[in-house]
Each structure stands twice: as structure tokens, then as C-alpha cells.
Scaffold this motif. Structure first.
Motif, PDB file in Angstrom:
ATOM      1  N   PRO A   1       1.386  -1.489  -0.070  1.00  0.00           N
ATOM      2  CA  PRO A   1       0.396   0.350   0.190  1.00  0.00           C
ATOM      3  C   PRO A   1       0.918   1.575   0.067  1.00  0.00           C
ATOM      4  O   PRO A   1       0.806   2.252  -1.124  1.00  0.00           O
ATOM      5  CB  PRO A   1      -0.496  -0.122   0.915  1.00  0.00           C
ATOM      6  CG  PRO A   1      -0.311  -1.242   1.996  1.00  0.00           C
ATOM      7  CD  PRO A   1       0.376  -2.229   1.271  1.00  0.00           C
ATOM      8  N   LYS A   2       2.169   1.257   1.499  1.00  0.00           N
ATOM      9  CA  LYS A   2       2.593   2.413   0.953  1.00  0.00           C
ATOM     10  C   LYS A   2       3.375   3.303  -0.221  1.00  0.00           C
ATOM     11  O   LYS A   2       3.534   3.938  -0.812  1.00  0.00           O
ATOM     12  CB  LYS A   2       3.549   2.462   2.122  1.00  0.00           C
ATOM     13  CG  LYS A   2       2.850   2.949   3.611  1.00  0.00           C
ATOM     14  CD  LYS A   2       4.122   2.573   4.964  1.00  0.00           C
ATOM     15  CE  LYS A   2       3.404   3.116   5.201  1.00  0.00           C
ATOM     16  NZ  LYS A   2       4.115   1.022   5.898  1.00  0.00           N
ATOM     17  N   VAL A   3       3.681   1.529  -1.357  1.00  0.00           N
ATOM     18  CA  VAL A   3       4.388   1.933  -2.063  1.00  0.00           C
ATOM     19  C   VAL A   3       3.867   2.470  -2.898  1.00  0.00           C
ATOM     20  O   VAL A   3       3.828   2.854  -3.957  1.00  0.00           O
ATOM     21  CB  VAL A   3       5.032   0.524  -2.171  1.00  0.00           C
ATOM     22  CG1 VAL A   3       6.115   0.819  -4.107  1.00  0.00           C
ATOM     23  CG2 VAL A   3       6.230   0.155  -1.546  1.00  0.00           C
ATOM     24  N   ARG A   4       2.447   1.766  -3.050  1.00  0.00           N
ATOM     25  CA  ARG A   4       1.087   2.336  -4.147  1.00  0.00           C
ATOM     26  C   ARG A   4       1.223   3.626  -4.266  1.00  0.00           C
ATOM     27  O   ARG A   4       1.274   4.378  -5.125  1.00  0.00           O
ATOM     28  CB  ARG A   4       0.206   1.265  -4.225  1.00  0.00           C
ATOM     29  CG  ARG A   4       0.101   0.575  -4.745  1.00  0.00           C
ATOM     30  CD  ARG A   4      -1.238  -1.069  -4.861  1.00  0.00           C
ATOM     31  NE  ARG A   4      -2.246  -0.010  -5.616  1.00  0.00           N
ATOM     32  CZ  ARG A   4      -2.898  -0.461  -5.246  1.00  0.00           C
ATOM     33  NH1 ARG A   4      -3.647  -1.922  -5.226  1.00  0.00           N
ATOM     34  NH2 ARG A   4      -5.026   0.282  -5.460  1.00  0.00           N
ATOM     35  N   GLU A   5       0.885   4.474  -3.015  1.00  0.00           N
ATOM     36  CA  GLU A   5       1.378   6.002  -2.785  1.00  0.00           C
ATOM     37  C   GLU A   5       2.212   6.453  -3.468  1.00  0.00           C
ATOM     38  O   GLU A   5       1.839   7.294  -4.032  1.00  0.00           O
ATOM     39  CB  GLU A   5       1.117   5.733  -1.343  1.00  0.00           C
ATOM     40  CG  GLU A   5      -0.461   6.480  -0.440  1.00  0.00           C
ATOM     41  CD  GLU A   5      -0.109   6.403   0.966  1.00  0.00           C
ATOM     42  OE1 GLU A   5       0.128   7.318   1.444  1.00  0.00           O
ATOM     43  OE2 GLU A   5      -0.714   5.477   1.541  1.00  0.00           O
ATOM     44  N   HIS A   6       3.171   6.396  -2.883  1.00  0.00           N
ATOM     45  CA  HIS A   6       4.704   6.473  -3.903  1.00  0.00           C
ATOM     46  C   HIS A   6       4.310   6.622  -5.834  1.00  0.00           C
ATOM     47  O   HIS A   6       5.003   7.598  -6.277  1.00  0.00           O
ATOM     48  CB  HIS A   6       5.362   6.495  -2.922  1.00  0.00           C
ATOM     49  CG  HIS A   6       6.006   7.322  -1.764  1.00  0.00           C
ATOM     50  ND1 HIS A   6       5.199   6.492  -1.079  1.00  0.00           N
ATOM     51  CD2 HIS A   6       6.337   8.437  -1.151  1.00  0.00           C
ATOM     52  CE1 HIS A   6       5.462   7.286   0.441  1.00  0.00           C
ATOM     53  NE2 HIS A   6       5.791   8.379   0.101  1.00  0.00           N
ATOM     54  N   LEU A   7       4.254   5.119  -5.941  1.00  0.00           N
ATOM     55  CA  LEU A   7       3.871   5.251  -7.052  1.00  0.00           C
ATOM     56  C   LEU A   7       3.071   6.373  -7.785  1.00  0.00           C
ATOM     57  O   LEU A   7       2.929   6.149  -9.282  1.00  0.00           O
ATOM     58  CB  LEU A   7       3.780   4.139  -8.125  1.00  0.00           C
ATOM     59  CG  LEU A   7       4.645   2.624  -6.969  1.00  0.00           C
ATOM     60  CD1 LEU A   7       4.056   1.454  -8.169  1.00  0.00           C
ATOM     61  CD2 LEU A   7       6.113   3.062  -7.716  1.00  0.00           C
ATOM     62  N   ALA A   8       1.430   6.023  -7.320  1.00  0.00           N
ATOM     63  CA  ALA A   8       0.288   7.526  -7.313  1.00  0.00           C
ATOM     64  C   ALA A   8      -0.004   6.628  -9.475  1.00  0.00           C
ATOM     65  O   ALA A   8       0.020   8.217 -10.127  1.00  0.00           O
ATOM     66  CB  ALA A   8       0.959   9.025  -7.565  1.00  0.00           C
ATOM     67  N   GLY A   9       0.582   5.927  -9.668  1.00  0.00           N
ATOM     68  CA  GLY A   9      -0.103   5.220 -10.968  1.00  0.00           C
ATOM     69  C   GLY A   9       1.020   6.184 -12.517  1.00  0.00           C
ATOM     70  O   GLY A   9       0.747   5.957 -13.577  1.00  0.00           O
ATOM     71  N   ARG A  10       2.585   5.820 -11.801  1.00  0.00           N
ATOM     72  CA  ARG A  10       2.877   6.437 -12.670  1.00  0.00           C
ATOM     73  C   ARG A  10       4.246   5.365 -13.338  1.00  0.00           C
ATOM     74  O   ARG A  10       3.923   4.538 -12.880  1.00  0.00           O
ATOM     75  CB  ARG A  10       4.002   7.597 -11.854  1.00  0.00           C
ATOM     76  CG  ARG A  10       3.869   9.066 -11.708  1.00  0.00           C
ATOM     77  CD  ARG A  10       4.891  10.212 -11.467  1.00  0.00           C
ATOM     78  NE  ARG A  10       5.315   9.164  -9.694  1.00  0.00           N
ATOM     79  CZ  ARG A  10       5.621   9.687  -8.761  1.00  0.00           C
ATOM     80  NH1 ARG A  10       6.596  11.150  -9.383  1.00  0.00           N
ATOM     81  NH2 ARG A  10       6.011   9.753  -7.777  1.00  0.00           N
ATOM     82  N   ALA A  11       4.611   5.978 -14.456  1.00  0.00           N
ATOM     83  CA  ALA A  11       4.886   4.247 -15.092  1.00  0.00           C
ATOM     84  C   ALA A  11       6.160   4.477 -14.911  1.00  0.00           C
ATOM     85  O   ALA A  11       6.554   5.492 -14.003  1.00  0.00           O
ATOM     86  CB  ALA A  11       5.119   5.139 -17.085  1.00  0.00           C
ATOM     87  N   ILE A  12       6.362   3.113 -14.178  1.00  0.00           N
ATOM     88  CA  ILE A  12       7.648   2.350 -14.042  1.00  0.00           C
ATOM     89  C   ILE A  12       8.569   2.177 -15.317  1.00  0.00           C
ATOM     90  O   ILE A  12       8.676   2.111 -16.077  1.00  0.00           O
ATOM     91  CB  ILE A  12       7.230   1.145 -13.341  1.00  0.00           C
ATOM     92  CG1 ILE A  12       6.449   1.110 -12.457  1.00  0.00           C
ATOM     93  CG2 ILE A  12       8.604  -0.042 -13.656  1.00  0.00           C
ATOM     94  CD1 ILE A  12       5.925  -0.228 -11.733  1.00  0.00           C
ATOM     95  N   ALA A  13      10.474   2.988 -14.879  1.00  0.00           N
ATOM     96  CA  ALA A  13      10.703   2.833 -16.154  1.00  0.00           C
ATOM     97  C   ALA A  13      11.509   1.760 -15.664  1.00  0.00           C
ATOM     98  O   ALA A  13      12.369   1.551 -16.559  1.00  0.00           O
ATOM     99  CB  ALA A  13      11.533   4.665 -15.485  1.00  0.00           C
ATOM    100  N   LYS A  14      11.897   1.613 -14.454  1.00  0.00           N
ATOM    101  CA  LYS A  14      13.215   0.573 -14.135  1.00  0.00           C
ATOM    102  C   LYS A  14      12.914  -0.013 -13.149  1.00  0.00           C
ATOM    103  O   LYS A  14      11.862   0.575 -11.955  1.00  0.00           O
ATOM    104  CB  LYS A  14      14.635   0.900 -13.583  1.00  0.00           C
ATOM    105  CG  LYS A  14      15.635   0.609 -14.638  1.00  0.00           C
ATOM    106  CD  LYS A  14      16.712   1.238 -14.010  1.00  0.00           C
ATOM    107  CE  LYS A  14      18.359   0.856 -14.031  1.00  0.00           C
ATOM    108  NZ  LYS A  14      19.140   1.258 -13.620  1.00  0.00           N
ATOM    109  N   PHE A  15      12.823  -1.506 -12.864  1.00  0.00           N
ATOM    110  CA  PHE A  15      12.861  -2.136 -11.486  1.00  0.00           C
ATOM    111  C   PHE A  15      13.633  -3.075 -11.672  1.00  0.00           C
ATOM    112  O   PHE A  15      14.155  -3.516 -12.401  1.00  0.00           O
ATOM    113  CB  PHE A  15      11.393  -3.565 -12.364  1.00  0.00           C
ATOM    114  CG  PHE A  15      10.739  -4.034 -10.803  1.00  0.00           C
ATOM    115  CD1 PHE A  15      10.017  -3.723  -9.822  1.00  0.00           C
ATOM    116  CD2 PHE A  15      11.536  -5.206 -10.399  1.00  0.00           C
ATOM    117  CE1 PHE A  15      10.001  -4.694  -8.696  1.00  0.00           C
ATOM    118  CE2 PHE A  15      11.148  -6.221 -10.073  1.00  0.00           C
ATOM    119  CZ  PHE A  15      10.268  -5.977  -8.586  1.00  0.00           C
TER     120      PHE A  15
END
Ligand SMILES: [Zn+2]
Ligand SMILES: [Zn+2]
Length: 822
Positions: free
Chosen positions: A795-809
Motif C-alpha cells: 500500500p505505501k509503495v502504491r501511494e508513492h507510485l501514484a499511477g506513474r509509469a515504471i521506468a526501471k525495476f
């Protein structure tokens, strides 16, 4: 510990089980019951690998259920009457009973050598008078209720041998002995009125949720219920002819009528017809064609015009009346309205004889060119006031109209026929009836049962029923008037024997009834019935019928005898079904001699899911032999040390290798339990044994000493317990060598420890753009995909992603996850 001497181990344990009556069973109401049944074999002389596969499946389930604490009934018997014994007697100059008993003795030795867990005291053979006596008793109950009845029916007759032939003796319409052309003769024969139960046999399929759909489909087709309508067609200068149709919506397209060549009205129609040279002879010829080939549509369609006409009651059109070989008397009314535009059979017939073809159903995307019949539904056209209706609506409207006008009615027809049980042979159950001049057919009173087969009948091969040639058998007294009477010499179809045999196992020696009622209430219904798919109809329909009759007699309180049916797949070799004629059979005895019963059992269950066909390959037997050998050597190396520690608990703290082995052992318990229990996926259970043995070898050096040895002992014991239903002899032997005094047959099935089975979890920090935003716990061996999913859903990670595109994992195994977003 000596090398793995399977012959010594297996015969020794078989003797111990027999001496201790290990597999005998009585009703134990304190435990849940499980009735595990297999189709009883015909004593042909040898157990073949198809039998072995069938009986291995049931034996694994029976032994497994017993370890799970069930009160298990897993009996065996012999379907011992029938034609092959009589033929063998004729060919070898022996007696059918002698041949049968010798075969039973030999096959029983084969089954015992395979280690199946049968309660042998319950063994039955249907040729025992104490068994077939109850066939006769059931027949008399059916006779009292009109379910058994006698009428004339066609039999195969060889004019030169002057005898009745069984269907299999008249293949291709030729006598098997003298090759004369077989004729049909009408004889008085006995039938059982299975048609009285045809709707119930269909409707009660609702209770067969655990039967494979393909078996139910075959039964449905065999019973063949079709709903439709009967329509009376007025005949010019005669009485109307009634036809049955399932497609009254096409009646405006009917252009002629066709009667079966046997139709009783034909003679009268021909008598009133204008002189029509040779019609009678031509129809007689059609009648002489092989009835089975006609039924199967294997003869070319042929017909004869009778010279007479009928009228279509819907449109007043004149229609010629024909006789045709593709119409059969036993189905519907034996007369059809031919609609060549919408029935391919009628279409071909019309083309051949130049009869009109008319389209009265229009379907989307279907062209106007008439190259074949359109058999599907559509919209009615050229159908008078019924034009423009969908087929279903047209059927309702037209049936209602015919009914109002009095020339038709809704009707249902069935393909199922009453069960003809008369056989003109010796080696079957004598039908318990005598014929008296004064009283006609009289049932033999119960207290004179069984009517026993006379041992001294002549087996000459000259044809005819040997029973007719035994005066002491034929000459009888009428039970009603005491006068001279003639005993029925027909015997019963052997499908009678197998229709209720599974009730006799409950109390096989009971002499005042077919079975014990309390035992029936305990064991029934059958929980699992395993056998070949070739029995989808006949046996499996007759058994259901028999139980329904028994219910109506007040003998059983249920409608259906079998809760779950499991048809097993065939055994192939070199890509083909095994058969003597192909020369690709495998003798189970040879395999047992070379590899032992345990390896054969394990192998035959390892190749494919039990319901699928399996391909027999010698190379794969080797694989299963090696598995047993590898386990045997493990036990051999460690039994001494492990025996000394028997009973010590597994320590709470274990080194990593021991924890790993425990995890695999408990995961294997879970998997094998699921595979064996409901799914009966025995082949994947065998694969799991291989995996666990591999794991023990991989970790062996690390778990051979100190506290870790507790995990080794546990893994070996788990293997022995899980494999016991599959390879019971070697497992008992290893169990004993591991220091256990009690055998495995009633040992509890191991329980999986969820905690031990769980993959160890690791906690990973999750960074988003370089800052730790949360933590996730994942299995140590989780895939990158699983870690990614868990990390992104935190949940906390999701908050910080806020739907933005992931450039790198980025995953740093065991440590952290780094996500970069734009
Ligand atoms: Zn003949
Ligand atoms: Zn009489």
C-alpha cells in the motif's frame, strides 16, 4: 540389509497378510465407510494388463482410504457364466464348469501375486448355484410384477444346423460353423421391461454428478428419447397411416411417405394397389437384408413404390407411399413422412428415385441451391398460415393445430428396447419357469430354487441348446397342478449376473436372501466404481435399472447404486491397443518375474492420468524399478542409526539443510494427498515420489548426522507411508527395518505440517526513486514476477507510485527492490 530381493519380500508379505486375514473387513459404524469397487473379471484364463491397471487404481484408493481411517470394502469376484466357456468345452472336450474353475484358480493366483488388498472370504463366482439362485429369485419377483414377460422375437437361425445362433455366431449373416446364410425366426423369448424405467433412467442422471459426462451422453443416446408429434395421414381407399416426426415444422415439405419393409400395413396396401409387378418380391428382398447393417445405415438406401397414395393433412397434397430399407419398425411407428429438403437420408432417397425436393425452412446464410438437405432450424416458408415462424414456434403451433383437428398429437419416442434375456445356451442361469399344458408358463416356487444346471449335458458342437438334450432337466412337474410339465431350457443373458453382483459381496454366503439389509445400509451406495469405458451402456444401464427394480421391491432405499464412476484408460503398446491379433500384448506374469509386483504397480500408475490411455514402454518400467532401488538403498544406509533414535521428536531448531528437506517432505505429503484423494491423479503422485527421493539424495550428506538426522528419518518415513498404497510390499519391509513393529495397512496417513511446508520468507525493502517506502515478505524462492507483483501492491509503495509509469525495476535477491518512476 540385503539387496532388494522383490520376490522374497513380496511373497513373504503376501503370506503374512493372508495368514493374518489383514484385508478381511466387517461393518464398523464408528468409522466413515468407503465402498471401492472394480468391474469383476471374466475368467478367460489370464489377467491382462488392462485388468492390472484397473485393479491398481482401486487398490491404491482402497489402501489410501484405509490409512485415512475409513472402513473400506474392496471386494473381487468372477463374472463366470457365458459363451466362451461353452465354446471352450466344445473345442477341448471338457466341461464349461471345469474350464471356468481352472481359469478362476489361475487368475486368483495372479491377483494374489500382485498384492491386491481383497477380502478373499467375500469372493463370488456367478456360476455358483448359491449366486445364480438369486438371479432366479429376482426374475420371479419381476415375473410377478409383469416386468419379466414372454413374447415372440426374432432370433438368428441356421437352417442347416437347425439351431439358434447368438449374434456373435452369426456375424456377417453367416453361420460360424457351416457358413450357411442365417435366417430370422420368431421364437418365444423372455424380456425384462426396462422401458418401464426409461424416463427415470434419464431423469435420475441428475443424481450422477460424479459420473463423467461422456458416459451419460452415451446412455442418453442409447435410451434415445425424442419428443415430437404423431400425425395421421389419410390413405386413399384405406385407413390412415400414423407417422412419428421430430420435425413437424417441415411438414409442408413432406413429399412422400416411407414404411419399414416389415410394417404390418404393407400387405394390405399392396392388396389394394393397381397391379404392380414384383413389388411384393422386392419388399421381401428388403426385409431379408441384414437388420443390423440397415440399422447402422451401412446398406445402400433402396425402396419400392406401393402404388398407393396418402394425403398431407396440412395442405391436402397427394403423396406416394413407399417401402424403404432405411426405415425400421422398432423406432417410432415404423413409418415416416419424407422431407427431402430437410433430411439428408430422405434427400438421397428422393434423388435416387426422382421424387420432389422442397424447401420449407429458410436459414441465414444458406443458399438457394439444393445440393443437400438443410437439417438445421430456421424460419418456415411456403407453409400456409404457419409461414414466417421460427422452427420451435412452428412445432408448437402445428402440433396444437393437428391436435385440435384430431389428426395428430404430441408424442415421445425412445430408441431403448426391452431387454431380451433369453439365451439358447447351457452356461447361464436357468430361467426358473416350467410350461404346463393346463397352466401355461408357471414360475418355479422360491423353495425349489435354485434350478441347477445339470452337470451331464452333452457338448457336441452340433448346435442347439445342450440343456434340451437332458431329459432329467427338461421333464418337470407343474408346481400349480402337479401334472407333467416341460422346463424352460433358455438361460439368462450374463448381463443379468453383473447387474447386481455388488450387492452380493455384502453377505456372499447368505442363504435366505440376496443380501443382508443392515450391511447394505452400511456400505451403499458404492463410493467409487472403476472400469473400462466400453461398459458405458449395457452393464452400467442394466445395473441402474436393476437397482430401481430393487427399490420398487422395497429392497433398497435409493435410486442409484453408484455415486462416482471412474472409467480408466486403455493400455497401448507401439501406439496401438494391445491385442493378441496384433501380437503386442504384455503378460503381467512376465513383468512380475522380471521386476516384481511393486514395480509393475508403480509403473502402470506412473505413465498417464488413470482416465487416459497409456503407452506401455519397457524403458519406463526401468525408471520405476530404479526409484524403488534408490529408496531401498537410502533406508539400507541409514536404518541402523535411525532405528536407534526411533520415537525421538524432531528438534525445534534445525540446520538449513534439514529445514529444506522437511519442507520438501511436507510439501510432498500435501501434494500426494490432494492427488490421490479426490482427483485420483496417481501419475503426478508418482512424480512427487521421484522428486522427494532426489531431494533426499541431494541433501543426504548434510542430514546424516546430529540433530539433522531427525529430518532424514522423517523424509524416509514419509516416503514409505505415501508410497505404501502403490508399492505395499517393499514399503512394509522398509517400515519394519526402520524399527516399526506395527504394519502399514492400518497406519495413519501422514499429515502435512503447514509450517514446515511453507517456503521460508524473506523481507525485502522496497525503494521508490531511491527512498525506502515499504517492506514486503516473499518466499525465499519467489520468482522476480512474484516479487514485483508483491512490491507494487504494497500500500505505501502504491501511494508513492501514484499511477506513474515504471521506468526501471531492479531486484537484489534477499535484500531489496528498487523501482524508478518518471
Ligand atoms: Zn450352420
Ligand atoms: Zn399345471
Amino acid at each position: 540389509m540385503p539387496p532388494y530381493d522383490f520376490d522374497d519380500i513380496e511373497t513373504r508379505w503376501q503370506k503374512r497378510w493372508a495368514d493374518a486375514s489383514t484385508f478381511e473387513v466387517t461393518e464398523d459404524p464408528s468409522r466413515p465407510k468407503f465402498y471401492c469397487l472394480e468391474m469383476l473379471p471374466y475368467p478367460s484364463g489370464n489377467i491382462h494388463v488392462g485388468h492390472v491397471r484397473n485393479y491398481c487404481i482401486t487398490d491404491v484408493v482402497a489402501r489410501y482410504k484405509r490409512m485415512r481411517g475409513f472402513n473400506v470394502l474392496h471386494p473381487i469376484g468372477w463374472d463366470a457364466l457365458g459363451m466362451p466357456a461353452e465354446n471352450a468345452a466344445i473345442q477341448r472336450g471338457t466341461h464349461p464348469e471345469k474350464w471356468t474353475r481352472e481359469n478362476i484358480a489361475g487368475m486368483k493366483r495372479q491377483l494374489q501375486r500382485l498384492g491386491f488388498s481383497y477380502p478373499w472370504s467375500r469372493e463370488i463366482a456367478t456360476c455358483d448355484p448359491e449366486y445364480y439362485r438369486w438371479n432366479q429369485w429376482f426374475f420371479l419377483r419381476m415375473l410377478e410384477r409383469g416386468i419379466a414377460y414372454r413374447r415372440k422375437a426374432a432370433v438368428n437361425w441356421c437352417p442347416s444346423c437347425r439351431t439358434v445362433l447368438a449374434n456373435e455366431q452369426a456375424e456377417g449373416g453367416e453361420c460360424w460353423r457351416c457358413h450357411s446364410k442365417v435366417e430370422e425366426r420368431e421364437l418365444d423369448q423372455w424380456f425384462l421391461k426396462i422401458t418401464a424405467y426409461q424416463d427415470e433412467l434419464l431423469d435420475d442422471m441428475g443424481q450422477l454428478a460424479a459420473w463423467p459426462e461422456r458416459v451419460l451422453v452415451q446412455q442418453r443416446n442409447w435410451i434415445g428419447r425424442s419428443a415430437g408429434a404423431e400425425v395421421d395421414f389419410p390413405v386413399e381407399g384405406g385407413l390412415p397411416l400414423t407417422v412419428f416426426t421430430t420435425r413437424i415444422d417441415t411438414i409442408f415439405g413432406a413429399t412422400f411417405l416411407v414404411l419399414a419393409p416389415e410394417h404390418p400395413r404393407l400387405e394390405g396396401l399392396l392388396a389394394g394397389a393397381p397391379a404392380e409387378g414384383g413389388a411384393r418380391e422386392a419388399i421381401a428382398r428388403l426385409r431379408g437384408q441384414d437388420r443390423r447393417a440397415r440399422q447402422a445405415g451401412q446398406v445402400e438406401k433402396e425402396g419400392v413404390f406401393t402404388g398407393r397414395y396418402a394425403t398431407n393433412p396440412f395442405n391436402g397434397e397427394r403423396m406416394p407411399i413407399w417401402a424403404g430399407n432405411f426405415v425400421l419398425l422398432g423406432y417410432g411407428t415404423g413409418a415416416i413422412m419424407a422431407v427431402p429438403g430437410h433430411d439428408q437420408r430422405d434427400f438421397e432417397f428422393a434423388r435416387k428415385y426422382g421424387l420432389p425436393v422442397r424447401r420449407v425452412i429458410q436459414a441465414d446464410g444458406e443458399g438457394a441451391a439444393v445440393e443437400a438437405a438443410w437439417e438445421g432450424p430456421g424460419t418456415t416458408v411456403d407453409s400456409g398460415r404457419f409461414s414466417g415462424l421460427a422452427s420451435d414456434d412452428a412445432m408448437v403451433a402445428m402440433t396444437a393445430h393437428a391436435s385440435e383437428q384430431g389428426f395428430g398429437r404430441a408424442a415421445v419416442t425412445y430408441r431403448l428396447k426391452d431387454w431380451l434375456i433369453s439365451r439358447q445356451r447351457y452356461w447361464g442361469t436357468p430361467i426358473p419357469v416350467v410350461y404346463c399344458e393346463r397352466d401355461g408358463a408357471v414360475g418355479v416356487p422360491d423353495d425349489q430354487l435354485p434350478v441347477v444346471l445339470p452337470p451331464d449335458a452333452p457338448f457336441t458342437g452340433e448346435g442347439g441348446n445342450p440343456l434340451e438334450k437332458v431329459p432329467a432337466f427338461v421333464e418337470a412337474r407343474c408346481p400349480r397342478c402337479g401334472g407333467a410339465a416341460r422346463r424352460e431350457t433358455d438361460t439368462m443373458d450374463t448381463f443379468v449376473d453383473s447387474s447386481w453382483y455388488f450387492y452380493r459381496y455384502l453377505s456372499p454366503r447368505k442363504d435366505d436372501g440376496p443380501f443382508d439389509e443392515a450391511a447394505m445400509r452400511h456400505w451403499f451406495p458404492i463410493d467409487l466404481y472403476v472400469g473400462g469405458t466400453e461398459h458405458a451402456i449395457l452393464h452400467l444401464v442394466y445395473s441402474r435399472f436393476w437397482t430401481k427394480v430393487m427399490r420398487d421391491l422395497g429392497l433398497v432405499p435409493f435410486d442409484e447404486p453408484v455415486t462416482r464412476l471412474f472409467p480408466q484408460g486403455m493400455v497401448h503398446k507401439d501406439g496401438e491397443v494391445m491385442s493378441k491379433s496384433r501380437g503386442n500384448t504384455v503378460a503381467p506374469d512376465d513383468v512380475v518375474r522380471a521386476y516384481g509386483a511393486d514395480t509393475l504397480r508403480l509403473y502402470i500408475l506412473s505413465v498417464a492420468p488413470p482416465e487416459m490411455a497409456m503407452e506401455w514402454t519397457d524403458a519406463n518400467i526401468e525408471g520405476e524399478r530404479r526409484l524403488i532401488g534408490r529408496l531401498w538403498r537410502l533406508v539400507d544406509r541409514h536404518a541402523g542409526a535411525l532405528r536407534a533414535e526411533e520415537g525421538a521428536p524432531v528438534p525445534a531448531e534445525l540446520p538449513p539443510a534439514a529445514r529444506e528437506l522437511r519442507r520438501k517432505a511436507h510439501q510432498t505429503i500435501k501434494k500426494v494427498t490432494e492427488d490421490v484423494d479426490d482427483r485420483i491423479h496417481l501419475n503426478t503422485a508418482v512424480a512427487a515420489f521421484h522428486e522427494l527421493v532426489n531431494e533426499v539424495y541431494r541433501l543426504e550428506a548434510d542430514v546424516s548426522a546430529g540433530p539433522a538426522r531427525a529430518a532424514l528419518r522423517e523424509a524416509l518415513e514419509v516416503l514409505v507411508l505415501l508410497m505404501n498404497p502403490f508399492t505395499p510390499h517393499v514399503c512394509e519391509e522398509m517400515w519394519e527395518r526402520l524399527g516399526h513393529a506395527e504394519g502399514l495397512v492400518d497406519h495413519a496417513w501422514p499429515a502435512a505440517d503447514e509450517e514446515a511446508a511453507r517456503e521460508e520468507a524473506v523481507e525485502l525493502a522496497v525503494q521508490v526513486n531511491g527512498k525506502v517506502r515499504g517492506h514486503v515478505r516473499v518466499a525465499r524462492d519467489a520468482s522476480e514476477e512474484e516479487v514485483r507483483r508483491a512490491a507494487l501492491e504494497e500500500p505505501k509503495v502504491r501511494e508513492h507510485l501514484a499511477g506513474r509509469a515504471i521506468a526501471k525495476f531492479v531486484l537484489v535477491p534477499g535484500r531489496l527492490v528498487s523501482v524508478v518512476v518518471r
